[in-house]
Design a protein around this motif. Structure first.
Motif, PDB file in Angstrom:
ATOM      1  N   UNK A 112       0.828  -1.216   0.000  1.00 22.44           N
ATOM      2  CA  UNK A 112       0.000   0.000   0.000  1.00 22.44           C
ATOM      3  C   UNK A 112       0.857   1.259   0.000  1.00 22.44           C
ATOM      4  N   UNK A 113       0.273   2.312  -0.523  1.00 21.39           N
ATOM      5  CA  UNK A 113       0.950   3.606  -0.486  1.00 21.39           C
ATOM      6  C   UNK A 113       1.130   4.033   0.975  1.00 21.39           C
ATOM      7  N   UNK A 114       2.300   4.571   1.269  1.00 18.69           N
ATOM      8  CA  UNK A 114       2.580   5.029   2.628  1.00 18.69           C
ATOM      9  C   UNK A 114       3.244   3.987   3.497  1.00 18.69           C
ATOM     10  N   UNK A 115       3.486   2.801   2.963  1.00 18.51           N
ATOM     11  CA  UNK A 115       4.173   1.768   3.740  1.00 18.51           C
ATOM     12  C   UNK A 115       5.670   2.072   3.781  1.00 18.51           C
ATOM     13  N   UNK A 116       6.275   1.852   4.933  1.00 12.59           N
ATOM     14  CA  UNK A 116       7.714   2.065   5.074  1.00 12.59           C
ATOM     15  C   UNK A 116       8.441   0.900   4.416  1.00 12.59           C
ATOM     16  N   UNK A 117       9.251   1.222   3.397  1.00 14.93           N
ATOM     17  CA  UNK A 117       9.975   0.186   2.666  1.00 14.93           C
ATOM     18  C   UNK A 117      11.310  -0.152   3.314  1.00 14.93           C
ATOM     19  N   UNK A 118      11.982   0.842   3.854  1.00 14.72           N
ATOM     20  CA  UNK A 118      13.300   0.604   4.448  1.00 14.72           C
ATOM     21  C   UNK A 118      13.580   1.669   5.499  1.00 14.72           C
TER      22      UNK A 118
END
Length: 225
Positions: free
Chosen positions: A191-197
């Motif tokens: 989803x948009x806004x998810x922390x990737x790293x």
């Protein structure tokens, strides 16, 4: 006994033999004496009025004294409340100063941890060649890596005793209260806004935020079919 009776009879006989005018004069003298000793109504009322005024005056003085004491007690109460408030404020200021000083020290410790972690990562990633093995550099790097790991573990134990713990952010929705978006990434599967790293670890101290986490946030554009 007979002598006493005789004496009483003799006195009564003498009284009867006295002239009536003399007895009336004697009785009048007694009455005049009683009338002279007894105060008249005007004097009695005047004395009562004076006593009433004196009682009023004393009551007024007592009332004034009570009001003065009441004002004094109010002043003392206000002074005590002001002193208590000032003492509480100073105690809170002292606690805030101590917390801020400790916060600065803890921030320095987590910065030191970042450097130790980065140094250990670089040392662990080092791949010595034959020359490094021949010169003993490989053994030195291995020992340094072990020393950095030991220091990092001790530092983590110190931070844990101070209730300083890292914030888990990867895979979580972006929260500006505890995170700072440094970069954006694109992953259509999330989803948009998810922390990737996570670029820099964030920390909490108990329930309070100690340092924001620097993160990469997912942001992509949907292309219509």
């Amino acid at each position: 006994m007979e002598d006493a009776k005789a004496a009483l009879l003799e006195r009564f006989r003498a009284y009867l033999e006295e002239e009536p005018g003399a007895r009336e004069g004697s009785d009048a003298g007694i009455d005049d004496k009683h009338e002279t000793d007894a105060p008249d109504l005007f004097t009695l009322l005047a004395e009562l009025a004076a006593l009433k005024n004196e009682v009023k005056l004393e009551s007024r003085q007592v009332k004034t004294a009570l009001e003065q004491f009441r004002d004094l007690f109010d002043s003392l109460r206000q002074a005590n409340e002001h002193l208590s408030a000032e003492l509480s404020r100073r105690q809170q200021d002292a606690r805030d100063i101590a917390l801020n000083a400790e916060r600065d020290i803890l921030l320095e410790l987590v910065e030191l941890r970042d450097r130790l972690r980065d140094g250990r990562g670089q040392a662990a990633a080092y791949r010595p060649n034959w020359l490094a093995h021949a010169s003993g550099a490989a053994e030195f790097i291995t020992g340094m890596t072990q020393g950095l790991s030991m220091n990092l573990r001790r530092l983590d134990e110190t931070l844990d005793r101070r209730e300083v713990r890292p914030i888990q952010v990867v895979g979580q929705p972006f929260d500006p209260r505890i995170m700072r978006a440094i970069e954006v990434g694109r992953d259509p599967a999330l989803p948009i806004g998810t922390v990737l790293a996570e670029l820099r670890i964030g920390y909490r101290r108990g329930e309070s935020l100690l340092r924001l986490a620097d993160v990469i946030v997912n942001k992509f554009e949907d292309h219509p079919q």
